[in-house]
Design a protein around this motif. Structure first.
Motif, PDB file in Angstrom:
ATOM      1  N   ALA A   1     -45.602 -52.920 -65.384  1.00 43.00           N
ATOM      2  CA  ALA A   1     -44.892 -52.150 -66.399  1.00 43.00           C
ATOM      3  C   ALA A   1     -45.454 -50.744 -66.511  1.00 43.00           C
ATOM      4  O   ALA A   1     -44.934 -49.928 -67.274  1.00 43.00           O
ATOM      5  CB  ALA A   1     -44.972 -52.847 -67.755  1.00 43.00           C
ATOM      6  N   GLY A   2     -46.534 -50.453 -65.772  1.00 39.89           N
ATOM      7  CA  GLY A   2     -47.095 -49.111 -65.772  1.00 39.89           C
ATOM      8  C   GLY A   2     -47.719 -48.704 -67.091  1.00 39.89           C
ATOM      9  O   GLY A   2     -47.785 -47.517 -67.413  1.00 39.89           O
ATOM     10  N   SER A   3     -48.197 -49.677 -67.861  1.00 42.12           N
ATOM     11  CA  SER A   3     -48.675 -49.375 -69.206  1.00 42.12           C
ATOM     12  C   SER A   3     -49.770 -50.347 -69.610  1.00 42.12           C
ATOM     13  O   SER A   3     -49.764 -51.517 -69.222  1.00 42.12           O
ATOM     14  CB  SER A   3     -47.516 -49.478 -70.204  1.00 42.12           C
ATOM     15  N   GLN A   4     -50.666 -49.851 -70.453  1.00 41.39           N
ATOM     16  CA  GLN A   4     -51.726 -50.711 -70.970  1.00 41.39           C
ATOM     17  C   GLN A   4     -51.266 -51.561 -72.156  1.00 41.39           C
ATOM     18  O   GLN A   4     -52.078 -52.290 -72.737  1.00 41.39           O
ATOM     19  CB  GLN A   4     -52.924 -49.850 -71.388  1.00 41.39           C
ATOM     20  N   VAL A   5     -49.984 -51.467 -72.541  1.00 46.66           N
ATOM     21  CA  VAL A   5     -49.540 -52.330 -73.634  1.00 46.66           C
ATOM     22  C   VAL A   5     -49.528 -53.794 -73.206  1.00 46.66           C
ATOM     23  O   VAL A   5     -49.564 -54.688 -74.049  1.00 46.66           O
ATOM     24  CB  VAL A   5     -48.154 -51.918 -74.192  1.00 46.66           C
ATOM     25  N   PHE A   6     -49.475 -54.038 -71.891  1.00 50.81           N
ATOM     26  CA  PHE A   6     -49.594 -55.408 -71.388  1.00 50.81           C
ATOM     27  C   PHE A   6     -51.018 -55.630 -70.898  1.00 50.81           C
ATOM     28  O   PHE A   6     -51.555 -54.836 -70.132  1.00 50.81           O
ATOM     29  CB  PHE A   6     -48.620 -55.659 -70.239  1.00 50.81           C
ATOM     30  N   ASP A   7     -51.602 -56.729 -71.337  1.00 55.26           N
ATOM     31  CA  ASP A   7     -52.950 -57.078 -70.874  1.00 55.26           C
ATOM     32  C   ASP A   7     -52.896 -57.770 -69.518  1.00 55.26           C
ATOM     33  O   ASP A   7     -53.776 -57.550 -68.678  1.00 55.26           O
ATOM     34  CB  ASP A   7     -53.619 -58.009 -71.898  1.00 55.26           C
ATOM     35  N   TYR A   8     -51.876 -58.603 -69.316  1.00 57.97           N
ATOM     36  CA  TYR A   8     -51.804 -59.421 -68.105  1.00 57.97           C
ATOM     37  C   TYR A   8     -50.392 -59.428 -67.546  1.00 57.97           C
ATOM     38  O   TYR A   8     -49.404 -59.401 -68.275  1.00 57.97           O
ATOM     39  CB  TYR A   8     -52.197 -60.875 -68.402  1.00 57.97           C
ATOM     40  N   LEU A   9     -50.329 -59.511 -66.224  1.00 57.97           N
ATOM     41  CA  LEU A   9     -49.098 -59.795 -65.488  1.00 57.97           C
ATOM     42  C   LEU A   9     -49.267 -61.157 -64.842  1.00 57.97           C
ATOM     43  O   LEU A   9     -50.236 -61.388 -64.105  1.00 57.97           O
ATOM     44  CB  LEU A   9     -48.854 -58.726 -64.428  1.00 57.97           C
ATOM     45  N   LEU A  10     -48.347 -62.065 -65.116  1.00 64.43           N
ATOM     46  CA  LEU A  10     -48.381 -63.387 -64.499  1.00 64.43           C
ATOM     47  C   LEU A  10     -47.767 -63.301 -63.110  1.00 64.43           C
ATOM     48  O   LEU A  10     -46.657 -62.794 -62.936  1.00 64.43           O
ATOM     49  CB  LEU A  10     -47.628 -64.395 -65.362  1.00 64.43           C
ATOM     50  N   ALA A  11     -48.493 -63.794 -62.113  1.00 65.72           N
ATOM     51  CA  ALA A  11     -48.072 -63.660 -60.713  1.00 65.72           C
ATOM     52  C   ALA A  11     -48.644 -64.833 -59.936  1.00 65.72           C
ATOM     53  O   ALA A  11     -49.125 -65.816 -60.518  1.00 65.72           O
ATOM     54  CB  ALA A  11     -48.566 -62.323 -60.148  1.00 65.72           C
ATOM     55  N   ASP A  12     -48.592 -64.754 -58.608  1.00 66.79           N
ATOM     56  CA  ASP A  12     -49.317 -65.696 -57.762  1.00 66.79           C
ATOM     57  C   ASP A  12     -49.830 -64.924 -56.544  1.00 66.79           C
ATOM     58  O   ASP A  12     -49.613 -63.712 -56.420  1.00 66.79           O
ATOM     59  CB  ASP A  12     -48.461 -66.920 -57.381  1.00 66.79           C
ATOM     60  N   ALA A  13     -50.521 -65.620 -55.662  1.00 69.81           N
ATOM     61  CA  ALA A  13     -51.172 -64.932 -54.536  1.00 69.81           C
ATOM     62  C   ALA A  13     -50.164 -64.381 -53.542  1.00 69.81           C
ATOM     63  O   ALA A  13     -50.487 -63.469 -52.778  1.00 69.81           O
ATOM     64  CB  ALA A  13     -52.136 -65.889 -53.837  1.00 69.81           C
ATOM     65  N   THR A  14     -48.944 -64.917 -53.530  1.00 67.51           N
ATOM     66  CA  THR A  14     -47.920 -64.389 -52.630  1.00 67.51           C
ATOM     67  C   THR A  14     -47.300 -63.117 -53.191  1.00 67.51           C
ATOM     68  O   THR A  14     -47.131 -62.122 -52.474  1.00 67.51           O
ATOM     69  CB  THR A  14     -46.824 -65.438 -52.380  1.00 67.51           C
ATOM     70  N   THR A  15     -46.962 -63.113 -54.466  1.00 67.83           N
ATOM     71  CA  THR A  15     -46.277 -61.954 -55.042  1.00 67.83           C
ATOM     72  C   THR A  15     -47.204 -60.751 -55.185  1.00 67.83           C
ATOM     73  O   THR A  15     -46.769 -59.605 -55.054  1.00 67.83           O
ATOM     74  CB  THR A  15     -45.654 -62.312 -56.400  1.00 67.83           C
ATOM     75  N   VAL A  16     -48.487 -60.986 -55.485  1.00 67.89           N
ATOM     76  CA  VAL A  16     -49.454 -59.886 -55.589  1.00 67.89           C
ATOM     77  C   VAL A  16     -50.637 -60.198 -54.672  1.00 67.89           C
ATOM     78  O   VAL A  16     -51.667 -60.715 -55.110  1.00 67.89           O
ATOM     79  CB  VAL A  16     -49.933 -59.670 -57.037  1.00 67.89           C
ATOM     80  N   PRO A  17     -50.511 -59.904 -53.380  1.00 69.40           N
ATOM     81  CA  PRO A  17     -51.643 -60.107 -52.473  1.00 69.40           C
ATOM     82  C   PRO A  17     -52.731 -59.064 -52.739  1.00 69.40           C
ATOM     83  O   PRO A  17     -52.479 -58.025 -53.353  1.00 69.40           O
ATOM     84  CB  PRO A  17     -51.021 -59.934 -51.089  1.00 69.40           C
ATOM     85  N   SER A  18     -53.913 -59.346 -52.248  1.00 68.33           N
ATOM     86  CA  SER A  18     -55.054 -58.474 -52.541  1.00 68.33           C
ATOM     87  C   SER A  18     -54.836 -57.049 -52.056  1.00 68.33           C
ATOM     88  O   SER A  18     -55.292 -56.087 -52.689  1.00 68.33           O
ATOM     89  CB  SER A  18     -56.325 -59.058 -51.919  1.00 68.33           C
ATOM     90  N   GLU A  19     -54.110 -56.869 -50.958  1.00 66.20           N
ATOM     91  CA  GLU A  19     -53.971 -55.521 -50.395  1.00 66.20           C
ATOM     92  C   GLU A  19     -53.096 -54.609 -51.247  1.00 66.20           C
ATOM     93  O   GLU A  19     -53.131 -53.380 -51.077  1.00 66.20           O
ATOM     94  CB  GLU A  19     -53.416 -55.581 -48.968  1.00 66.20           C
ATOM     95  N   THR A  20     -52.306 -55.162 -52.176  1.00 70.56           N
ATOM     96  CA  THR A  20     -51.497 -54.310 -53.052  1.00 70.56           C
ATOM     97  C   THR A  20     -51.958 -54.383 -54.510  1.00 70.56           C
ATOM     98  O   THR A  20     -51.287 -53.868 -55.404  1.00 70.56           O
ATOM     99  CB  THR A  20     -50.010 -54.700 -52.977  1.00 70.56           C
ATOM    100  N   ARG A  21     -53.108 -54.980 -54.752  1.00 70.02           N
ATOM    101  CA  ARG A  21     -53.577 -55.179 -56.130  1.00 70.02           C
ATOM    102  C   ARG A  21     -53.643 -53.876 -56.921  1.00 70.02           C
ATOM    103  O   ARG A  21     -53.348 -53.841 -58.140  1.00 70.02           O
ATOM    104  CB  ARG A  21     -54.967 -55.857 -56.110  1.00 70.02           C
TER     105      ARG A  21
END
Length: 697
Positions: free
Chosen positions: A438-458
């Protein structure tokens, strides 16, 4: 030697000569005399004020501001000088300093309505809407008939999300284009789109070139899936205001729904450059359909967040008493027959009530549909907050003692992400509605998994990542119609291979269609089955097919159908071809639920990796391509290899036992994520990445 003392009356003489020059239009000569006056008589207030006014009249705001600042440092203090200083500061975007200048002016002249109005505009620019409303109240008390103050008062209520109050105020104003445009905005937010369109129509009848109304009507027509009419509005708006906020991207997004790809590459290049330069050229969701670039998407989200929901002053959040259940709230406008509800309904029902109290904060419509009724019964509390402002919703959540708030709408149309900016809960999470940051600190967490957010794009995500074993939930109570309509009834050839894609047309880029054309050319007698929502779009798509060397009848177009009919229709296809850069989400789950295999090519961004996550969860990693050539090869192989199709169907026959449709496990994983984030907060620890193991529950 001491400098020569100025002769008595010399300053007044310079001012008189400057005034005479101005009277005859000799502005440059007057400016030279005034500059001479401030240099020779720096302790005299009048030359600074007059030079500032002259520079302001020519929009030389930086130089004007320096003159006004110099005047305001001199005695005697004067309200007009502080007012003019505030105007120059506002023009320079220095709104906090402008507020201070206006307040100094009001201390000297408290009954000046224009200064109260100017103060309100500066406070609104700082998004301090309550203060702006109070200042406008003062202006209206002094000048109750002033239209500019009344319209600004209503506009401020709109910006605060006080829709009902804004509508009441607008009803008392004369039917002018600006009033009708604001009424359209309010009526759209109140889920009254037909009335909103009528207001925009009337505003444009009265003032055909009103860019804001064209933009708003085009945007609403786009949401109403009136794509051709939407594009006409946006083309007109863009012609009148080429640099208008969000217009270039919105126009390109509308054209994508109609497969109007003329100049696509050039338009996309300009949009990319605009985002890189930090300009408001495209909304994040539209960009996700166009590019596979997580860093660029992050930049677009940050631009949108800063404009739409910057962080607000935070209220103190009480610590919960020990031993109580975690108070979990889901925030959404889509607790109805909607893809998000189709995914989440059973999760809500399966939450462990011994550990969680589960609430809905709903700001969407309240239709009498079975899904909303089911959700009302599933939640412990279903609280309708549509009539409340963002700040009031946050206050209500705090009063309820919400520990963890999960926003299911994100940055999609109609989202009220501004609620999160007021910090309604100590832990705030983003899930499902937006596939990315969301590009903002108003969210503390984004729920994801290892496929949707791999380490190389963290690095492209501004939230901490709560990594689940599998990303997307599913409702096992979704229909599975036993009766198939038959291909002939759907306009499909009885024989031959049927590729399909029921993704929204905006997800189909020129390069994606070219890839599909290569597949069709390699599989004779095959067809591609797509959604049909606009006659102009259908004609464009068939022209693209002919340009690619395909007979137009190789494309079969399907109208939108009721949910059960759509699910039954999916079973008639042979292979679902996913899109890049924006994958199928709920639609892919629907296809797999109905036994229809999905072929995907994952990219780099979250939205381009969702289908790969689903395929891994259902046990079909062999349908995840490595690159474009491999995507074509696998599609052709699947169409021509009966043994491969049989093996895939055998896996899909057991799909209800896969991780993808194991809703109880997914619910336990979500609960583990909520509890972990909550416990970190109780321990005084900042949000940080963590993973939920498959065995947690």
């Amino acid at each position: 030697m001491k400098p020569a003392r100025a002769k008595p009356g010399a300053c007044a003489g310079l001012l008189q000569r400057a005034a005479a020059l101005l009277a005859t239009g000799q502005t440059a000569e007057a400016a030279q005399l005034l500059a001479q006056a401030v240099q020779q008589f720096p302790a005299e207030p009048e030359p600074w004020l007059r030079l500032g006014n002259l520079l302001a009249g020519a929009s030389h705001w930086e130089r004007a501001e320096r003159c006004y600042a110099a005047r305001c440092r001199l005695k005697p203090p004067a309200a007009p000088a502080f007012y003019n200083w505030g105007v120059s500061l506002s023009e320079l975007g220095r709104h906090a300093e402008a507020v201070a200048a206006y307040q100094r002016a009001l201390a000297l002249r408290p009954a000046d309505a224009p200064t109260h109005h100017a103060l309100a505009l500066a406070q609104a620019a700082l998004r301090d809407f309550p203060a702006a409303l109070a200042a406008l109240d003062q202006a209206l008390a002094l000048a109750p008939a002033e239209f500019a103050y009344r319209i600004e008062h209503a506009r401020t209520r709109v910006r605060m999300g006080q829709w009902a109050a804004a509508l009441d105020e607008l009803a008392l104003l004369p039917e002018q284009p600006v009033v009708l445009n604001l009424r359209g905005i309010v009526l759209r937010q109140l889920q009254r789109p037909a009335e909103a369109l009528a207001c925009y129509d009337r505003a444009l009848d009265l003032q055909p070139g009103l860019t804001e109304a064209l933009n708003n009507r085009g945007n609403l027509r786009l949401v109403q899936r009136q794509f051709s009419a939407a594009l006409q509005d946006l083309d007109q708006a863009l012609a009148r205001q080429p640099e208008g906020d969000w217009l270039p991207g919105l126009r390109l997004y509308a054209a994508m729904h109609l497969y109007q790809w003329d100049g696509f590459d050039d338009q996309l290049t300009r949009v990319r450059q605009g985002v890189e330069q930090g300009r408001r050229v495209i909304q994040p969701l539209a960009l996700q359909c166009l590019v596979d670039d997580p860093a660029l998407q992050q930049q677009a989200a940050r631009i949108w967040a800063q404009h739409s929901f910057p962080a607000q002053p935070q209220a103190a959040l009480p610590s919960p008493p020990p031993g109580e259940r975690l108070r979990l709230a889901y925030l959404s406008r889509d607790f109805r027959s909607h893809p998000v509800a189709f995914l989440m309904a059973e999760v809500i029902e399966l939450h462990d009530r011994s550990r969680f109290e589960v609430m809905a904060l709903s700001y969407g419509p309240a239709p009498a549909d079975p899904m909303q009724q089911r959700l009302r019964e599933a939640f412990d509390r279903f609280i309708e907050v549509e009539a409340l402002s963002d700040a009031q919703v946050a206050e209500a959540a705090r009063a309820l003692g919400v520990d963890v708030l999960v926003d299911l709408t994100g940055l999609t149309d109609g989202a009220r992400t501004g609620i999160l900016a007021w910090r309604p809960a100590p832990v705030q999470m983003l899930y499902l509605g937006t596939l990315g940051t969301a590009g903002s600190q108003v969210f503390d967490y984004l729920l994801a998994d290892a496929t949707t957010v791999p380490s190389e794009t963290r690095a492209a995500y501004d939230e901490a990542i709560a990594c689940l074993p599998s990303y997307q939930p599913n409702d096992r109570q979704r229909p599975r119609p036993p009766a198939r309509p038959g291909r002939a009834a759907l306009g499909l050839p009885v024989q031959g291979f049927v590729f399909c894609c029921f993704n929204n047309p905006c997800k189909i880029t020129p390069s994606q269609f070219a890839t599909w054309a290569a597949i069709l050319r390699a599989v004779p007698e095959s067809v591609l089955w797509l959604l049909d929502e606009d006659p102009q779009a259908a004609a464009q798509l068939r022209r693209h097919a002919e340009s690619a060397g395909l007979a137009p009848q190789r494309l079969v177009l399907a109208p939108r159908m009721p949910r059960e009919a759509y699910l039954a229709a999916l079973a008639e296809a042979d292979l679902f071809l996913d899109t890049l850069p924006y994958n199928a989400g709920t639609t892919a789950s629907d296809a797999l639920w109905m036994g229809l295999p999905v072929l995907t090519l994952p990219g780099q961004g979250f939205q381009s990796r969702v289908a790969a996550s689903l395929l891994r969860a259902v046990g079909l990693p062999e349908l995840i391509a490595r690159d474009e050539a491999d995507y074509v090869c696998r599609a052709v192989q699947f169409a021509t290899d009966a043994g491969l199709r049989a093996a895939v169907q055998q896996t899909l026959a057991a799909r209800e036992h896969s991780a993808l449709f194991d809703t109880p496990s997914i619910t336990r994983h979500l609960e583990a994520a909520y509890l972990h984030a909550h416990q970190r907060r109780l321990a005084g620890e900042a949000p940080a990445d963590f993973s939920v193991s498959g065995g947690q529950g």
